[in-house]
Design a protein around this motif. Structure first.
Motif, PDB file in Angstrom:
ATOM      1  N   ASP A 152     -31.012 -14.912  39.040  1.00  0.00           N
ATOM      2  CA  ASP A 152     -31.630 -16.233  39.068  1.00  0.00           C
ATOM      3  C   ASP A 152     -30.980 -17.088  37.975  1.00  0.00           C
ATOM      4  OD1 ASP A 152     -33.154 -18.480  39.220  1.00  0.00           O
ATOM      5  OD2 ASP A 152     -35.078 -17.491  38.850  1.00  0.00           O
ATOM      6  N   TYR A 153     -30.194 -18.059  38.406  1.00  0.00           N
ATOM      7  CA  TYR A 153     -29.463 -18.900  37.455  1.00  0.00           C
ATOM      8  C   TYR A 153     -30.228 -20.167  37.076  1.00  0.00           C
ATOM      9  CZ  TYR A 153     -25.506 -15.986  38.902  1.00  0.00           C
ATOM     10  OH  TYR A 153     -24.682 -14.922  39.167  1.00  0.00           O
ATOM     11  N   ALA A 154     -31.436 -20.315  37.564  1.00  0.00           N
ATOM     12  CA  ALA A 154     -32.182 -21.555  37.325  1.00  0.00           C
ATOM     13  C   ALA A 154     -32.396 -21.833  35.841  1.00  0.00           C
ATOM     14  CB  ALA A 154     -33.538 -21.493  38.043  1.00  0.00           C
ATOM     15  N   GLY A 155     -32.508 -20.779  35.049  1.00  0.00           N
ATOM     16  CA  GLY A 155     -32.752 -20.966  33.622  1.00  0.00           C
ATOM     17  C   GLY A 155     -31.487 -21.022  32.782  1.00  0.00           C
ATOM     18  N   MET A 156     -30.324 -21.118  33.440  1.00  0.00           N
ATOM     19  CA  MET A 156     -29.067 -21.163  32.687  1.00  0.00           C
ATOM     20  C   MET A 156     -28.874 -22.569  32.123  1.00  0.00           C
ATOM     21  SD  MET A 156     -25.290 -19.867  33.869  1.00  0.00           S
ATOM     22  CE  MET A 156     -25.985 -18.250  34.253  1.00  0.00           C
ATOM     23  N   VAL A 157     -28.827 -22.672  30.818  1.00  0.00           N
ATOM     24  CA  VAL A 157     -28.754 -23.969  30.141  1.00  0.00           C
ATOM     25  C   VAL A 157     -27.336 -24.300  29.689  1.00  0.00           C
ATOM     26  CG1 VAL A 157     -29.552 -25.251  28.107  1.00  0.00           C
ATOM     27  CG2 VAL A 157     -31.141 -23.756  29.358  1.00  0.00           C
ATOM     28  N   ARG A 158     -26.631 -23.307  29.190  1.00  0.00           N
ATOM     29  CA  ARG A 158     -25.311 -23.560  28.604  1.00  0.00           C
ATOM     30  C   ARG A 158     -24.369 -22.414  28.945  1.00  0.00           C
ATOM     31  NH1 ARG A 158     -25.175 -24.968  22.321  1.00  0.00           N
ATOM     32  NH2 ARG A 158     -26.296 -26.757  23.212  1.00  0.00           N
ATOM     33  N   ILE A 159     -23.085 -22.763  29.213  1.00  0.00           N
ATOM     34  CA  ILE A 159     -22.047 -21.764  29.456  1.00  0.00           C
ATOM     35  C   ILE A 159     -20.933 -21.997  28.433  1.00  0.00           C
ATOM     36  CG2 ILE A 159     -20.361 -20.852  31.103  1.00  0.00           C
ATOM     37  CD1 ILE A 159     -22.170 -21.857  33.359  1.00  0.00           C
ATOM     38  N   LEU A 160     -20.566 -20.935  27.731  1.00  0.00           N
ATOM     39  CA  LEU A 160     -19.560 -21.033  26.683  1.00  0.00           C
ATOM     40  C   LEU A 160     -18.334 -20.201  27.043  1.00  0.00           C
ATOM     41  CD1 LEU A 160     -22.628 -20.454  25.260  1.00  0.00           C
ATOM     42  CD2 LEU A 160     -21.322 -21.213  23.262  1.00  0.00           C
TER      43      LEU A 160
ATOM     44  N   HIS B 139     -23.013 -22.424  41.356  1.00  0.00           N
ATOM     45  CA  HIS B 139     -24.178 -21.668  40.918  1.00  0.00           C
ATOM     46  C   HIS B 139     -24.965 -22.315  39.779  1.00  0.00           C
ATOM     47  CE1 HIS B 139     -23.260 -18.125  43.388  1.00  0.00           C
ATOM     48  NE2 HIS B 139     -21.983 -18.326  43.081  1.00  0.00           N
ATOM     49  N   ALA B 140     -24.319 -23.109  38.941  1.00  0.00           N
ATOM     50  CA  ALA B 140     -25.039 -23.717  37.812  1.00  0.00           C
ATOM     51  C   ALA B 140     -24.408 -25.053  37.418  1.00  0.00           C
ATOM     52  CB  ALA B 140     -25.072 -22.765  36.628  1.00  0.00           C
ATOM     53  N   PRO B 141     -24.350 -26.014  38.350  1.00  0.00           N
ATOM     54  CA  PRO B 141     -23.689 -27.293  38.052  1.00  0.00           C
ATOM     55  C   PRO B 141     -24.396 -28.095  36.961  1.00  0.00           C
ATOM     56  CG  PRO B 141     -24.888 -27.419  40.129  1.00  0.00           C
ATOM     57  CD  PRO B 141     -24.906 -25.984  39.710  1.00  0.00           C
ATOM     58  N   TRP B 142     -25.638 -27.784  36.684  1.00  0.00           N
ATOM     59  CA  TRP B 142     -26.422 -28.493  35.667  1.00  0.00           C
ATOM     60  C   TRP B 142     -26.153 -27.979  34.249  1.00  0.00           C
ATOM     61  CZ3 TRP B 142     -28.317 -25.171  39.389  1.00  0.00           C
ATOM     62  CH2 TRP B 142     -28.705 -23.906  38.923  1.00  0.00           C
ATOM     63  N   ALA B 143     -25.538 -26.819  34.136  1.00  0.00           N
ATOM     64  CA  ALA B 143     -25.376 -26.192  32.822  1.00  0.00           C
ATOM     65  C   ALA B 143     -24.403 -26.986  31.943  1.00  0.00           C
ATOM     66  CB  ALA B 143     -24.882 -24.757  32.976  1.00  0.00           C
ATOM     67  N   GLU B 144     -24.706 -27.058  30.674  1.00  0.00           N
ATOM     68  CA  GLU B 144     -23.803 -27.683  29.700  1.00  0.00           C
ATOM     69  C   GLU B 144     -22.643 -26.723  29.439  1.00  0.00           C
ATOM     70  OE1 GLU B 144     -23.811 -28.898  24.940  1.00  0.00           O
ATOM     71  OE2 GLU B 144     -25.699 -28.457  25.979  1.00  0.00           O
TER      72      GLU B 144
ATOM     73  N   ASN C  84     -27.787 -15.460  20.393  1.00  0.00           N
ATOM     74  CA  ASN C  84     -28.750 -16.492  20.782  1.00  0.00           C
ATOM     75  C   ASN C  84     -29.507 -16.083  22.039  1.00  0.00           C
ATOM     76  OD1 ASN C  84     -28.296 -19.186  19.059  1.00  0.00           O
ATOM     77  ND2 ASN C  84     -26.324 -18.149  19.326  1.00  0.00           N
ATOM     78  N   PRO C  85     -30.217 -14.949  22.007  1.00  0.00           N
ATOM     79  CA  PRO C  85     -30.953 -14.496  23.202  1.00  0.00           C
ATOM     80  C   PRO C  85     -32.121 -15.423  23.517  1.00  0.00           C
ATOM     81  CG  PRO C  85     -31.544 -13.176  21.291  1.00  0.00           C
ATOM     82  CD  PRO C  85     -30.414 -14.049  20.854  1.00  0.00           C
ATOM     83  N   GLY C  86     -32.478 -15.472  24.790  1.00  0.00           N
ATOM     84  CA  GLY C  86     -33.653 -16.234  25.216  1.00  0.00           C
ATOM     85  C   GLY C  86     -33.440 -17.728  25.326  1.00  0.00           C
ATOM     86  N   LYS C  87     -32.230 -18.224  25.113  1.00  0.00           N
ATOM     87  CA  LYS C  87     -31.974 -19.660  25.164  1.00  0.00           C
ATOM     88  C   LYS C  87     -31.342 -20.119  26.487  1.00  0.00           C
ATOM     89  CE  LYS C  87     -31.339 -20.349  20.172  1.00  0.00           C
ATOM     90  NZ  LYS C  87     -30.411 -20.859  19.121  1.00  0.00           N
ATOM     91  N   GLY C  88     -31.075 -19.176  27.379  1.00  0.00           N
ATOM     92  CA  GLY C  88     -30.439 -19.551  28.639  1.00  0.00           C
ATOM     93  C   GLY C  88     -28.947 -19.783  28.497  1.00  0.00           C
TER      94      GLY C  88
END
Length: 295
Positions: A103-111, A127-132, A149-153
């Motif tokens: 479930d990628y809905a909670g993905m906030v940032r991709i590094l 899959h996660a066009p909204w992610a920063e 940084n666990p739990g931050k998405g």
């Protein structure tokens, strides 16, 4: 035991080094910057450096080639091909729903490193066009930041070795847009190298600087190889950094320097008034699929 400088632990360069040497023990020294990788061997701290110089998707790594030409005098001693396999990596269980499905809905940032990020844009858009998207110095650094940084998405794009190194899980494997994504590496250092494996051929890399105001000079340089039926696998121009509009020509010849014909071709090119520098004559190794990449 050979000492080898390479980019950070868990990068594709690190994976490629382990693949090349296999079971042979080596002492590995990791560096954050490619300049420090070069300088480690140039300064005598390590015996060799691992340098990526070309990628299937992105082409030549111009910065690294310029370092080989302008900043250090380190001959190429081996060349090998290794797949650049990128994966989506996260903290365990962070991108799973209650039913245990991805479930990628909670993905906030991709590094990731900007090159690795650019190679996975199709997956990100799907899959996660909204992610920063955040660029960092290496894929290994991205994985380490996510670990801390666990739990931050937050998720990273990196290697399987990087995930294993930092104890994270691979959320999605092989997410690059093109699955024929390979990188060419060279091992540079002052001493010849002997490896307990069969090479796929020999190659000599040379640098040719043309004389100024010489119409048809490049044609005559190439003719010196052509009539001798010497196969060129690569020719690339790079600025000399001395005067606008002046260039070196980086040429790969599929022939060892010890052959009969190649030295004669080089002497003919010199007779035209060109400067010729041998960057290395070395064995080449192709990627053996049966040696499965780290999963």
């Amino acid at each position: 035991m050979k000492s080898i400088a390479v980019l950070p632990q868990g990068t594709v360069s690190h994976e490629a080094l382990l693949h090349l040497f296999g079971d042979e023990p080596v002492s590995i020294e990791h560096h954050k910057l490619i300049s420090d990788v070069f300088l480690s061997t140039a300064g005598g701290t390590t015996d060799y450096s691992v340098i990526p110089i070309e990628n299937t998707i992105d082409g030549s790594v111009s910065l690294h080639i310029d370092w080989l030409i302008n900043e250090v005098n380190l001959p190429m001693q081996a060349e090998w091909i290794f797949p650049s396999i990128q994966n989506l990596i996260g903290n365990p269980g962070e991108f799973m729903n209650a039913g245990g499905e991805k479930d990628y809905a909670g993905m906030v940032r991709i590094l990731s490193h900007p090159v690795a990020m650019a190679q996975c844009l199709q997956f990100i858009r799907e899959h996660a066009p909204w992610a920063e998207l955040e660029s960092v110095g290496s894929t290994s650094e991205a994985v380490e930041i996510v670990k801390n940084n666990p739990g931050k998405g937050w998720a990273a794009i990196g290697t399987a070795l990087g995930a294993a190194t930092h104890g994270l899980e691979i959320v999605e494997r092989k997410i690059t847009d093109h699955h024929n994504n390979y990188t060419r590496f060279v091992l540079v250092g002052p001493q010849k190298l002997s490896l307990p494996r069969k090479n796929s051929g020999d190659k000599t890399s040379i640098l040719v600087t043309l004389p100024e105001d010489f119409p048809g000079a490049l044609h005559q340089v190439l003719a010196a190889f052509a009539w001798r039926r010497l196969n060129l696998s690569r020719i690339e121009s790079r600025p000399t950094k001395k005067k606008l509009g002046t260039y070196y020509f980086y040429i790969d010849v599929l022939e060892p320097i010890e052959s009969v014909l190649l030295p004669a071709a080089i002497e003919e090119i010199k007779a035209l008034g060109c400067q010729v520098r041998i960057l290395g004559s070395y064995p080449t190794y192709t990627y053996e699929e049966e040696k499965a990449e780290v999963q």
